[in-house]
Each structure stands twice: as structure tokens, then as C-alpha cells.
Motif scaffolding. Structure first.
Motif, mmCIF file in Angstrom:
data_model
loop_
_atom_site.group_PDB
_atom_site.id
_atom_site.type_symbol
_atom_site.label_atom_id
_atom_site.label_comp_id
_atom_site.label_asym_id
_atom_site.label_seq_id
_atom_site.Cartn_x
_atom_site.Cartn_y
_atom_site.Cartn_z
ATOM 1 N N HIS A 58 0.873 -1.170 0.000
ATOM 2 C CA HIS A 58 0.000 0.000 0.000
ATOM 3 C C HIS A 58 0.915 1.226 0.000
ATOM 4 C CE1 HIS A 58 -3.615 2.208 2.019
ATOM 5 N NE2 HIS A 58 -3.050 2.911 1.105
ATOM 6 N N TRP A 59 0.774 2.061 -1.016
ATOM 7 C CA TRP A 59 1.574 3.270 -1.134
ATOM 8 C C TRP A 59 0.669 4.476 -1.305
ATOM 9 C CZ3 TRP A 59 4.282 -0.303 -4.808
ATOM 10 C CH2 TRP A 59 5.434 -0.848 -4.235
ATOM 11 N N GLU A 60 1.290 5.645 -1.224
ATOM 12 C CA GLU A 60 0.598 6.890 -1.540
ATOM 13 C C GLU A 60 1.348 7.593 -2.662
ATOM 14 O OE1 GLU A 60 -0.089 9.465 1.756
ATOM 15 O OE2 GLU A 60 -1.502 8.082 2.674
ATOM 16 N N MET A 61 0.590 8.162 -3.588
ATOM 17 C CA MET A 61 1.193 8.920 -4.680
ATOM 18 C C MET A 61 1.852 10.177 -4.120
ATOM 19 S SD MET A 61 -1.571 8.738 -7.743
ATOM 20 C CE MET A 61 -3.101 8.272 -6.948
ATOM 21 N N ARG A 62 2.893 10.599 -4.767
ATOM 22 C CA ARG A 62 3.618 11.802 -4.386
ATOM 23 C C ARG A 62 3.672 12.737 -5.579
ATOM 24 N NH1 ARG A 62 3.055 10.824 0.512
ATOM 25 N NH2 ARG A 62 4.513 9.545 1.634
ATOM 26 N N PRO A 63 3.674 14.023 -5.369
ATOM 27 C CA PRO A 63 3.564 14.713 -4.097
ATOM 28 C C PRO A 63 2.135 14.625 -3.542
ATOM 29 C CG PRO A 63 3.519 16.311 -5.882
ATOM 30 C CD PRO A 63 3.731 14.956 -6.510
ATOM 31 N N LYS A 64 2.002 14.896 -2.273
ATOM 32 C CA LYS A 64 0.687 14.795 -1.637
ATOM 33 C C LYS A 64 -0.341 15.699 -2.306
ATOM 34 C CE LYS A 64 1.691 13.113 2.932
ATOM 35 N NZ LYS A 64 1.388 13.255 4.337
ATOM 36 N N GLU A 65 0.102 16.772 -2.898
ATOM 37 C CA GLU A 65 -0.803 17.731 -3.538
ATOM 38 C C GLU A 65 -1.351 17.234 -4.872
ATOM 39 O OE1 GLU A 65 2.488 18.586 -2.680
ATOM 40 O OE2 GLU A 65 1.823 19.200 -0.693
ATOM 41 N N CYS A 66 -0.848 16.098 -5.379
ATOM 42 C CA CYS A 66 -1.271 15.644 -6.710
ATOM 43 C C CYS A 66 -2.758 15.301 -6.743
ATOM 44 C CB CYS A 66 -0.431 14.458 -7.182
ATOM 45 S SG CYS A 66 -0.673 12.933 -6.257
ATOM 46 N N THR A 67 -3.282 14.773 -5.661
ATOM 47 C CA THR A 67 -4.697 14.437 -5.575
ATOM 48 C C THR A 67 -5.028 14.094 -4.130
ATOM 49 O OG1 THR A 67 -6.452 12.918 -6.305
ATOM 50 C CG2 THR A 67 -4.227 12.020 -6.189
ATOM 51 N N PRO A 68 -6.219 14.437 -3.668
ATOM 52 C CA PRO A 68 -6.587 14.058 -2.292
ATOM 53 C C PRO A 68 -6.783 12.538 -2.151
ATOM 54 C CG PRO A 68 -8.353 15.298 -3.345
ATOM 55 C CD PRO A 68 -7.212 15.284 -4.298
ATOM 56 N N LYS A 69 -7.119 11.865 -3.225
ATOM 57 C CA LYS A 69 -7.313 10.413 -3.200
ATOM 58 C C LYS A 69 -6.057 9.784 -3.795
ATOM 59 C CE LYS A 69 -11.853 10.764 -2.255
ATOM 60 N NZ LYS A 69 -13.108 10.922 -2.683
ATOM 61 N N ARG A 70 -5.007 9.744 -3.011
ATOM 62 C CA ARG A 70 -3.693 9.356 -3.531
ATOM 63 C C ARG A 70 -3.274 7.940 -3.144
ATOM 64 N NH1 ARG A 70 -3.428 13.318 0.105
ATOM 65 N NH2 ARG A 70 -2.419 12.904 2.089
ATOM 66 N N ALA A 71 -4.194 7.146 -2.614
ATOM 67 C CA ALA A 71 -3.860 5.778 -2.227
ATOM 68 C C ALA A 71 -3.599 4.922 -3.463
ATOM 69 C CB ALA A 71 -5.000 5.176 -1.415
ATOM 70 N N MET A 72 -2.624 4.037 -3.342
ATOM 71 C CA MET A 72 -2.302 3.103 -4.418
ATOM 72 C C MET A 72 -2.062 1.741 -3.776
ATOM 73 S SD MET A 72 0.701 3.263 -7.359
ATOM 74 C CE MET A 72 1.674 4.315 -6.336
ATOM 75 N N ILE A 73 -2.742 0.715 -4.291
ATOM 76 C CA ILE A 73 -2.523 -0.632 -3.788
ATOM 77 C C ILE A 73 -1.998 -1.503 -4.920
ATOM 78 C CG2 ILE A 73 -4.143 -0.466 -1.867
ATOM 79 C CD1 ILE A 73 -6.199 -1.968 -3.510
ATOM 80 N N VAL A 74 -1.085 -2.388 -4.550
ATOM 81 C CA VAL A 74 -0.376 -3.204 -5.526
ATOM 82 C C VAL A 74 -0.334 -4.635 -5.013
ATOM 83 C CG1 VAL A 74 1.841 -3.530 -6.701
ATOM 84 C CG2 VAL A 74 1.051 -1.217 -6.151
ATOM 85 N N GLY A 75 -0.533 -5.581 -5.919
ATOM 86 C CA GLY A 75 -0.448 -6.983 -5.537
ATOM 87 C C GLY A 75 0.190 -7.814 -6.621
ATOM 88 N N LYS A 76 0.935 -8.841 -6.185
ATOM 89 C CA LYS A 76 1.596 -9.761 -7.114
ATOM 90 C C LYS A 76 1.307 -11.175 -6.647
ATOM 91 C CE LYS A 76 6.152 -11.140 -8.713
ATOM 92 N NZ LYS A 76 7.600 -10.944 -8.545
ATOM 93 N N PHE A 77 0.814 -12.021 -7.561
ATOM 94 C CA PHE A 77 0.534 -13.406 -7.216
ATOM 95 C C PHE A 77 1.843 -14.142 -6.974
ATOM 96 C CE2 PHE A 77 -0.240 -17.879 -8.292
ATOM 97 C CZ PHE A 77 -1.222 -18.151 -7.353
ATOM 98 N N ILE A 78 1.933 -14.831 -5.841
ATOM 99 C CA ILE A 78 3.144 -15.562 -5.466
ATOM 100 C C ILE A 78 2.905 -17.071 -5.509
ATOM 101 C CG2 ILE A 78 4.852 -15.944 -3.644
ATOM 102 C CD1 ILE A 78 4.993 -13.159 -4.868
ATOM 103 N N CYS A 79 1.854 -17.532 -4.809
ATOM 104 C CA CYS A 79 1.589 -18.969 -4.735
ATOM 105 C C CYS A 79 0.174 -19.234 -4.233
ATOM 106 C CB CYS A 79 2.588 -19.653 -3.823
ATOM 107 S SG CYS A 79 2.442 -19.159 -2.085
ATOM 108 N N GLU A 80 -0.293 -20.454 -4.466
ATOM 109 C CA GLU A 80 -1.594 -20.881 -3.924
ATOM 110 C C GLU A 80 -1.495 -20.984 -2.421
ATOM 111 O OE1 GLU A 80 -4.371 -21.400 -5.639
ATOM 112 O OE2 GLU A 80 -3.547 -21.301 -7.650
ATOM 113 N N GLU A 81 -2.510 -20.522 -1.725
ATOM 114 C CA GLU A 81 -2.542 -20.645 -0.260
ATOM 115 C C GLU A 81 -3.060 -22.001 0.134
ATOM 116 O OE1 GLU A 81 -1.704 -18.376 2.453
ATOM 117 O OE2 GLU A 81 -0.529 -17.665 0.780
#
Length: 130
Positions: free
Chosen positions: A107-130
Motif C-alpha cells: 500500500h503506497w501513496e502517490m507523491r507529491p501529496k498535492e497531486c490528488t486528495p485520493k492518492r492511495a495506491m494498492i499493488v499486488g503480485k501473485f506468489i503462490c496458492e494458499e
């Protein structure tokens, strides 16, 4: 059609959850910048389960409470810390949903903070079957 990575920018309401579902089905990675989380309240007929992760459900978060968190997450543009925390919770539920299916997530936030108030970014990579 097979794909390796799903992208979603300004994916309002349940659109982020839809993209996440498609990525999980395909075991594809994802990069999303969710927005307008409060619109999740309009997805009653879409089949999106709220919260989406077993982690949140086991913690006792019920659908009604989760919808309230989603509405609060829409108040990030007013600079309120509560809105930012609520958005983080909604996105952590999404990432936990992926973790429970064998993904490594961030979970990251876009920079700079002023770029947008909704600056959350989520990222996922498949690794293996649980």
C-alpha cells in the motif's frame, strides 16, 4: 482473454473491487488507485461481499460497519485524518483479500501529496496458492 497485470486509475466505488476480482481470478498482478469509496454503498446488486477479506470478517467487521467506513473514506479531500485512515482500512481489506489467495501486497501513496486528495495506491503480485 488472459492478462498478467490489471490497472485501475480512479476506479470509483465497487469498480476497484471488480478489477480486483478479475485479477484474482486470473492470478494477475494489480496496480490500483481507488477513488470515491463511498459509492460502494450503491453496489448491493453486484455481488461484491463487504468486507471482502476473511481477516476483517474474523475481526468482527460487519457489512453495515464496513459501509460506514467506506462513506468516511470519501472525506479524504477535506484533509481529515479520519478519511485517510478509513481509506487505508478499505484498501487493506482489499489487499488482505488478495493475501488470502496467495498474493504479496503493498500500500503506497502517490507523491507529491498535492497531486490528488485520493492518492492511495494498492499493488499486488501473485506468489503462490494458499
Amino acid at each position: 482473454m488472459p492478462f498478467d497485470v490489471g490497472f485501475a486509475l480512479h476506479a470509483c466505488g465497487g469498480a476497484s473491487d471488480y478489477v480486483l476480482s478479475k485479477c484474482l481470478e486470473a492470478k494477475a498482478g494489480y496496480v490500483m488507485c481507488p477513488c470515491c469509496v463511498g459509492f460502494i454503498q450503491n453496489v448491493d446488486e453486484s455481488g461484491i461481499e463487504l468486507p471482502g477479506s476473511n481477516k476483517f470478517k474474523k475481526a468482527g467487521v460487519e457489512e453495515d460497519t464496513f459501509r460506514k467506513i467506506c462513506r468516511l473514506a470519501d472525506h479524504t479531500s477535506e484533509g481529515g485524518e479520519e478519511g485517510q485512515v478509513a481509506m487505508r482500512l478499505v484498501n487493506e481489506d482489499r489487499n488482505w483479500r488478495a493475501k488470502e489467495r496467495g498474493y504479496e501486497t503493498k500500500h503506497w501513496e502517490m507523491r507529491p501529496k498535492e497531486c490528488t486528495p485520493k492518492r492511495a495506491m494498492i499493488v499486488g503480485k501473485f506468489i503462490c496458492e494458499e
